[in-house]
Each structure stands twice: as structure tokens, then as C-alpha cells.
Design a protein around this motif. Structure first.
Motif, PDB file in Angstrom:
ATOM      1  N   ILE A 101       0.838  -1.212   0.000  1.00 39.70           N
ATOM      2  CA  ILE A 101       0.000   0.000   0.000  1.00 39.70           C
ATOM      3  C   ILE A 101       0.866   1.252   0.000  1.00 39.70           C
ATOM      4  N   LEU A 102       1.885   1.260   0.852  1.00 40.15           N
ATOM      5  CA  LEU A 102       2.721   2.456   0.977  1.00 40.15           C
ATOM      6  C   LEU A 102       3.644   2.660  -0.225  1.00 40.15           C
ATOM      7  N   SER A 103       3.935   1.608  -0.954  1.00 41.54           N
ATOM      8  CA  SER A 103       4.779   1.769  -2.140  1.00 41.54           C
ATOM      9  C   SER A 103       3.940   2.143  -3.367  1.00 41.54           C
ATOM     10  N   LYS A 104       2.733   1.596  -3.472  1.00 45.15           N
ATOM     11  CA  LYS A 104       1.904   1.856  -4.655  1.00 45.15           C
ATOM     12  C   LYS A 104       1.010   3.077  -4.506  1.00 45.15           C
ATOM     13  N   ARG A 105       0.614   3.397  -3.277  1.00 42.36           N
ATOM     14  CA  ARG A 105      -0.236   4.576  -3.003  1.00 42.36           C
ATOM     15  C   ARG A 105      -1.493   4.594  -3.880  1.00 42.36           C
ATOM     16  N   LYS A 106      -1.606   5.555  -4.777  1.00 46.84           N
ATOM     17  CA  LYS A 106      -2.821   5.700  -5.594  1.00 46.84           C
ATOM     18  C   LYS A 106      -2.995   4.544  -6.589  1.00 46.84           C
ATOM     19  N   GLU A 107      -1.923   3.809  -6.839  1.00 47.30           N
ATOM     20  CA  GLU A 107      -1.983   2.676  -7.771  1.00 47.30           C
ATOM     21  C   GLU A 107      -2.407   1.390  -7.069  1.00 47.30           C
ATOM     22  N   TYR A 108      -2.517   1.443  -5.746  1.00 51.68           N
ATOM     23  CA  TYR A 108      -2.856   0.224  -5.012  1.00 51.68           C
ATOM     24  C   TYR A 108      -4.257  -0.251  -5.388  1.00 51.68           C
ATOM     25  N   GLY A 109      -4.368  -1.519  -5.688  1.00 56.21           N
ATOM     26  CA  GLY A 109      -5.654  -2.093  -6.083  1.00 56.21           C
ATOM     27  C   GLY A 109      -5.773  -2.331  -7.575  1.00 56.21           C
ATOM     28  N   LYS A 110      -4.878  -1.719  -8.354  1.00 54.31           N
ATOM     29  CA  LYS A 110      -4.930  -1.889  -9.805  1.00 54.31           C
ATOM     30  C   LYS A 110      -4.526  -3.304 -10.203  1.00 54.31           C
ATOM     31  N   ILE A 111      -5.278  -3.864 -11.150  1.00 49.80           N
ATOM     32  CA  ILE A 111      -4.931  -5.156 -11.718  1.00 49.80           C
ATOM     33  C   ILE A 111      -5.189  -5.115 -13.221  1.00 49.80           C
ATOM     34  N   ASN A 112      -4.631  -6.067 -13.926  1.00 52.01           N
ATOM     35  CA  ASN A 112      -4.811  -6.103 -15.380  1.00 52.01           C
ATOM     36  C   ASN A 112      -5.855  -7.155 -15.754  1.00 52.01           C
ATOM     37  N   LEU A 113      -7.102  -6.737 -15.768  1.00 53.30           N
ATOM     38  CA  LEU A 113      -8.178  -7.622 -16.220  1.00 53.30           C
ATOM     39  C   LEU A 113      -8.483  -7.400 -17.694  1.00 53.30           C
ATOM     40  N   GLY A 114      -8.357  -6.145 -18.135  1.00 53.21           N
ATOM     41  CA  GLY A 114      -8.832  -5.776 -19.461  1.00 53.21           C
ATOM     42  C   GLY A 114      -7.866  -5.996 -20.597  1.00 53.21           C
ATOM     43  N   ASN A 115      -6.565  -6.047 -20.273  1.00 52.55           N
ATOM     44  CA  ASN A 115      -5.540  -6.188 -21.323  1.00 52.55           C
ATOM     45  C   ASN A 115      -5.702  -5.168 -22.441  1.00 52.55           C
ATOM     46  N   GLY A 116      -6.176  -3.973 -22.095  1.00 49.29           N
ATOM     47  CA  GLY A 116      -6.292  -2.901 -23.076  1.00 49.29           C
ATOM     48  C   GLY A 116      -7.457  -3.026 -24.037  1.00 49.29           C
ATOM     49  N   LYS A 117      -8.390  -3.943 -23.770  1.00 49.35           N
ATOM     50  CA  LYS A 117      -9.542  -4.100 -24.671  1.00 49.35           C
ATOM     51  C   LYS A 117     -10.376  -2.820 -24.699  1.00 49.35           C
ATOM     52  N   LYS A 118     -10.941  -2.542 -25.870  1.00 55.14           N
ATOM     53  CA  LYS A 118     -11.691  -1.307 -26.077  1.00 55.14           C
ATOM     54  C   LYS A 118     -13.133  -1.473 -25.595  1.00 55.14           C
TER      55      LYS A 118
END
Length: 627
Positions: A101-118
Motif C-alpha cells: 500500500i505504501l509503495s503503490k499509493r494511488k496505484e494500489y488495487g490496480k490489476i490487469n483484467l482488461g488487457n487494453g480491450k476497447k
């Protein structure tokens, strides 16, 4: 650290002792005493080898115990009723969660589910003849939150606002201006002037002067042609109303990438191309007798689930097109069934600068042809949306139809008390809105009333602050409180809005959530000068472990919300985290505790604050540091 890391370690351990299996279904047990992760693998194997699942579970357990030391996150393993349950090493887990949490801060919780799909998300879509009312705002908040969540999990999301500048309700307004002498200028804000005054009055006049309905049909046909002065006048009126609607959307914290004008479905020949495809596929028929004589229709027998209903007219006998015709063309454009022939220009003059379809556009960008198209439209349009999905299936197949999602939701009503506070008096306990009767509650009026109530509290609690500060804080709290209220119920439930419920300081409200976040910030301000010791020496108590596990669950909550398209999952997560934190704060001191407890608790509060902020951003709530 997300639970997926723990799941990964459990899967590796299971794979080591059952190398013949490739998939292991894991779940979080409902009861805390049953551990942190459970697997049903014994039941799966029991079906294969015809053996008692409890016996199989015990055999697997015996093997797992022998290799457990290789997996430091697994503290204990138990067999419970045939399930194999795993208990996490809480000290190590706590360390890893805090570090992430302290290293990722605002990025915490992000995961790659979409793989950039439109993904195209269409929401709001308020007819450009009125101000946005609170019912529309449920649509806006749902669509905007979906957009935020899907972007967070790496989908390439574009948000669309479809402006129906060719429909029946626009004809009502144009009739008012061109035939009934309503002035083009008013002291009232233009969207409210059109909706609250002209639209209501014109519909009243229809009751006593049926000839006006004939004039209305003429206007509809002229607008539909897109080649007359009336058509151009209509577009200008719609654009002026849209400007103020976008101001309301901006106030709600919602944004758009593209404004799609319905009239451009005709102008750019998307409708013509769609009709050609439907004709080639023999989906449409020109009627030669009975009530639909001269109309082009889709036979109900083609529509799955609606076979016994009336046929759907898409082109009237006078040649004008229905909503459905243009909606089918729009859906085809979204999915790439027809080529993106729109031209686009970027309009920086709108309150929300964004692209729009325009005959003179020259921007090098294309929006059509998405992997997934989500249309946020209320339940009243379910039948038409079913028709569109059936047509997509007939043209492009079942797999393509699955890529078109009607994201439906129930309507919004007001409590009797809330309606009275907004100036509408009735004996009904619940007040349902009706545009034609002039019974609706504009979002800006609701926000203004919320803001007025909040300002009284903010002023009382912060007498030293100036008016500008009070105004800014009150606006942020009002918007966050409204968004929470409009999102917290499941989509299939009618939402009854009430001011007192929305502004509750305890329980299931946005104000309670903001109050909890403010509490974390208040603590952190007081400890700015404190030197943080070695918090890893501290052994967390049971409540602190619960909080750590809840923080770790955030990534899973995001994943579930994205997979199921349910912003309510994030709302529930936020509320539960606030409940946990407030119960903890009331029981355990932070600043006045001894070391190393104090250092650990300061860090824990910082983590709670960060995760609350991340979660609130996903549902469009604005964190404030004072209340």
C-alpha cells in the motif's frame, strides 16, 4: 498485497501434492474461524474417482502438511466438512500488505483484467429538451463509476453521451418556439426553461388542441430529413441545452470522451447502411396492409423472448425513422458491424471539453468498433434493448451479441418529505416523476439543497474558515453524498431519495464515509512530526488483523466489481472498511499508545486513509480532509 498472492501460494501447494490437476477453485470462507482460503478440490475429485470427499480431503491434507514449510504465507491447514481450509501467516501478511500500500499509493488495487480491450460506455443520454433530473443522475453516476472501475483494471474505456436531437420530445420544444411564440431568451437557465416551462406547457396544450399534434408530426419529419432550416434550428437548440446539461454532469464529477448526435446517424448515412444490411439479411419487411401499411417493420417472431408481441416499426409510412432504427444503427457502429464513417471535432467550448460528431470535423480519431459496448439505460427500455440485441445476433452471431450489454437500472423516486423540501406537496408517501406532468426534481436543485444543509454543519464546526472555503467543502460533500446515495442500492431496486437519509452522520451514507476519511487525516496531521519506529516488532491484535485483511481484499473487491459491472461492490467495501476503522478507533488509542504499537497504528491509519481514497475515487466521491 492482494489476496491473489495468497491464492497463488495455495494453488502452488495444491499443485505440488495433486500434479494431475490444473485448476483449483478457491474461495473466501464465510466464517472467520474457517480461515482465509478454502478449496473444494476434494469434492471435484470425489466425482471422478467415486470416493468419499472427506477421505480425499484428509489424504490431501496429510501431503500438504509435509510441504507447508515451503510456503511461508500459509500458517495452518485444516479439513472442515470436506473443504481444505488455509490460514494465513498474519505477521508476514501484515508486513506485505503495508509495504504494498505504501509503495503503490494511488496505484494500489490496480490489476490487469482488461488487457487494453476497447470498451464503449454510453451513459446519461438525457434528451436535450430539459435539465438533468435526479433520475438521469443515477444513470450518470452508474456509467461514470463503471468507466472509472474498468479503466482501473486496464480496459481502454471511452465514455459516450448520445444526444437525441431528432426525437418526439425535441419536436415539442421546437413547436413551442416556432408555432406557439415562446421567446428564445429567458432569465431562467436554458435547460430548465425548455424542460420546466415549454415542454410542460406544450404537452398541456395537446390536450385541448389536437391540431398541434399534426404540426408536431410535420416537425418530426423535417428534423428527421436533416436537410431543412428546422433541422438546423433544432440542432442549435439541442446544443444550447446540452451545454447546461454538461455543466450538471461536470458538477457530478462525470466526464465524456464523445458526444454522439443522433441526427448524425442520418447525416453520415449510418442509418441507410444499416437498413441495407437488415434488408440483405431479410430482417425487415415493408407492410402492405393493416395498421402498419407502408411501414418498414421487424417481425416480432424474429425477436427472442418477444415472439408473440407486436411487430416493431423502424420506418414509418411517411418515411421518418423511429428511435429503434437509429438505435440499431448506433449499436452496429459501436460493435463495428458498420464502418465508422463519422467525422469528429474536439469541442473545447463545452463545460466538459470532448469530441463530438460533426459534419465539418477533421480530427484523426475513430471511436467505433469496440470489444465491448455497455449501454446504461433504464428498465423501461428493456424491450427495445432486447430487440437490438436480437438483431445483432441475427446479423453478427451470438458471440457478437454478447458484446452488447444493456446495463439496466430501476427508476428514482423521492420521499414525501424530500419532495416537500423541493416545493412539491402531495399526500403520497413516495413521489414518482413524470416529465409531461411537470413532476421531476432537477439534479442541481437537489445538490443546492444538500449543499445548503451541509454548509450549516461545516460553518458550525469550522467558524474560523472563510466563506470560499466553506463553499468548496460543502459542494464536494454534497456531490459525494448524492453519488453514494445513487449508487448504494442494487440496480434492480427503485431508489427512493431522501435528504435526511443521504446526510446521515452514521451508517450507510456518503457523509459517514467522508467523516471516516476526515478522521484518518486528522490523526495523520497530528503525528506529522512523530518519528516512526520499527512497527514490524509489534504483534497486531485481532481487530488490527481484520483491518489488514480488509485492506488486502480491496483488489478482490475491484476485480469483482469490474467482472460483474457492479459499482455497489465498491460502495459496500468502503462502508465495511469505515465500520471496521471507526470501531477500532473507538477501542484503541493511536497517538497515546506505547511503542511499537503507536508506530504500527499510525502506519495502519495511513494505509486505511490511502485505500479509502482509492476506493472513493472509483465511485466518483471526492475525499476531503476537513468536515
Amino acid at each position: 498485497m492482494s489476496y491473489e498472492i495468497l491464492y497463488g501460494e495455495v494453488r502452488k501447494a495444491l499443485k505440488e501434492v495433486i500434479p494431475s490437476e490444473d485448476e483449483f477453485y478457491l474461495e473466501k470462507p464465510l466464517l472467520e474461524e474457517h480461515g482465509d482460503v478454502a478449496t473444494t478440490i476434494a469434492f471435484k475429485l470425489a466425482k471422478k474417482i467415486k470416493k468419499n470427499p472427506l477421505e480425499i480431503a484428509n489424504e490431501i491434507y496429510s501431503k500438504l502438511i509435509q510441504i507447508k514449510e515451503k510456503y511461508p504465507l500459509i500458517k495452518e491447514i485444516k479439513v472442515i466438512n470436506g473443504y481444505i481450509n488455509f490460514y494465513v501467516n498474519e505477521k508476514l501478511f501484515t508486513k506485505l500488505v503495508i509495504e504494498e500500500i505504501l509503495s503503490k499509493r494511488k496505484e494500489y488495487g490496480k490489476i490487469n483484467l482488461g488487457n487494453g480491450k476497447k470498451v464503449l460506455i454510453e451513459h446519461t443520454n438525457t434528451n436535450p429538451n430539459k435539465a438533468i433530473h435526479i433520475g438521469h443522475s443515477r444513470n450518470t453516476c452508474l456509467g461514470d463509476s463503471l468507466s472509472r472501475i474498468l479503466k482501473f483494471v486496464n480496459y481502454n474505456v471511452y465514455t459516450l453521451n448520445y444526444i437525441d436531437d431528432t426525437g418526439s420530445q425535441m419536436a415539442d420544444i421546437i413547436l413551442g418556439f416556432t408555432k406557439l411564440g415562446f421567446p428564445l431568451e429567458s432569465q431562467i437557465r436554458f435547460d430548465k426553461y425548455c424542460g420546466d416551462h415549454i415542454y410542460v406547457k406544450v404537452n398541456e396544450l395537446y390536450e385541448t388542441n389536437k391540431e398541434l399534434l399534426v404540426e408536431k408530426q410535420k416537425i418530426i419529419k423535417e428534423i428527421d430529413s436533416q436537410s431543412t432550416e428546422i433541422a438546423e434550428f433544432t440542432r442549435n437548440i439541442a446544443r444550447k441545452v446540452l451545454y447546461y446539461q454538461l455543466q450538471t454532469c461536470l458538477r457530478l464529477g462525470a466526464y465524456f470522451d464523445l458526444i454522439n448526435w443522433e441526427s448524425d446517424i442520418v447525416r453520415f448515412n449510418l442509418l441507410k447502411r444499416t437498413l441495407q444490411i437488415l434488408d440483405e439479411k431479410r430482417i425487415i419487411t415493408k407492410e402492405t396492409e393493416e395498421e402498419n401499411k407502408g411501414c418498414i417493420v421487424i417481425k416480432s417472431k424474429l425477436i427472442k423472448g418477444h415472439e408473440k408481441e407486436t411487430d416493431q416499426v423502424i420506418i414509418r409510412s411517411d418515411g421518418s425513422s423511429t428511435y429503434l432504427a437509429k438505435d440499431i444503427a448506433y449499436a452496429f457502429w459501436k460493435l463495428g458491424i458498420i464502418k465508422d464513417e463519422f467525422k469528429y471535432k474536439f469541442n473545447k467550448e463545452y463545460p466538459i471539453p470532448c469530441y463530438e460528431t460533426d459534419i465539418e470535423g477533421n480530427e484523426d480519431i475513430k471511436f467505433g468498433g469496440a470489444d465491448l459496448a455497455i449501454s446504461v439505460i433504464d428498465v423501461r427500455q428493456t424491450r427495445l434493448q432486447d430487440v437490438i440485441k436480437s438483431i445483432i445476433s441475427l446479423v453478427g452471431g451470438e458471440e457478437m451479441a454478447k458484446r452488447y450489454i444493456h446495463y439496466k437500472y430501476e427508476l428514482v423516486a423521492l420521499s414525501n418529505k424530500a419532495a416537500k423540501e423541493l416545493g412539491y406537496h402531495t399526500e403520497s408517501k413516495i413521489v414518482h416523476m413524470s416529465g409531461r406532468k411537470g413532476i421531476y426534481f432537477n439534479t442541481d436543485d437537489v445538490l443546492d439543497k444538500l449543499k445548503e444543509k451541509i454548509k450549516q454543519i461545516v460553518k458550525k464546526n469550522n467558524p474560523e474558515k472563510d466563506e470560499k472555503w466553506v463553499e468548496e467543502i460543502s459542494e464536494k460533500v454534497a456531490v459525494s453524498a448524492l453519488r453514494y446515495a445513487l449508487l448504494k442500492l442494487d440496480n434492480d431496486k427503485v431508489l427512493v431519495f431522501d435528504f435526511d437519509e443521504t446526510l446521515r452522520l452514521e451508517g450507510d451514507s456518503g457523509v459517514y464515509v467522508l467523516y471516516s476519511y476526515v478522521r484518518t487525516k486528522g490523526i495523520l496531521r497530528k503525528v506529522r512530526e512523530f518519528k516512526i519506529g520499527n512497527y514490524e516488532e509489534y504483534i497486531p491484535n485481532d481487530m488490527e488483523v481484520k483491518i489488514i485483511k480488509k485492506l488486502a481484499w480491496f483488489t478482490e473487491a475491484v476485480k469483482i466489481a469490474a467482472q460483474n459491472l457492479q459499482p455497489q461492490i465498491i460502495i459496500i467495501y468502503i462502508r465495511d472498511l469505515c465500520d471496521l476503522f471507526n470501531s477500532y478507533y473507538e477501542k484503541y488509542p493511536v497517538i497515546n499508545s506505547e511503542e511499537p504499537a503507536r508506530s504500527f497504528r499510525i502506519i495502519l491509519v495511513e494505509c486505511v486513509s490511502q485505500v479509502l481514497e482509492n476506493a472513493m475515487n472509483l465511485v466518483g466521491m471526492t475525499p476531503v480532509e476537513y468536515l
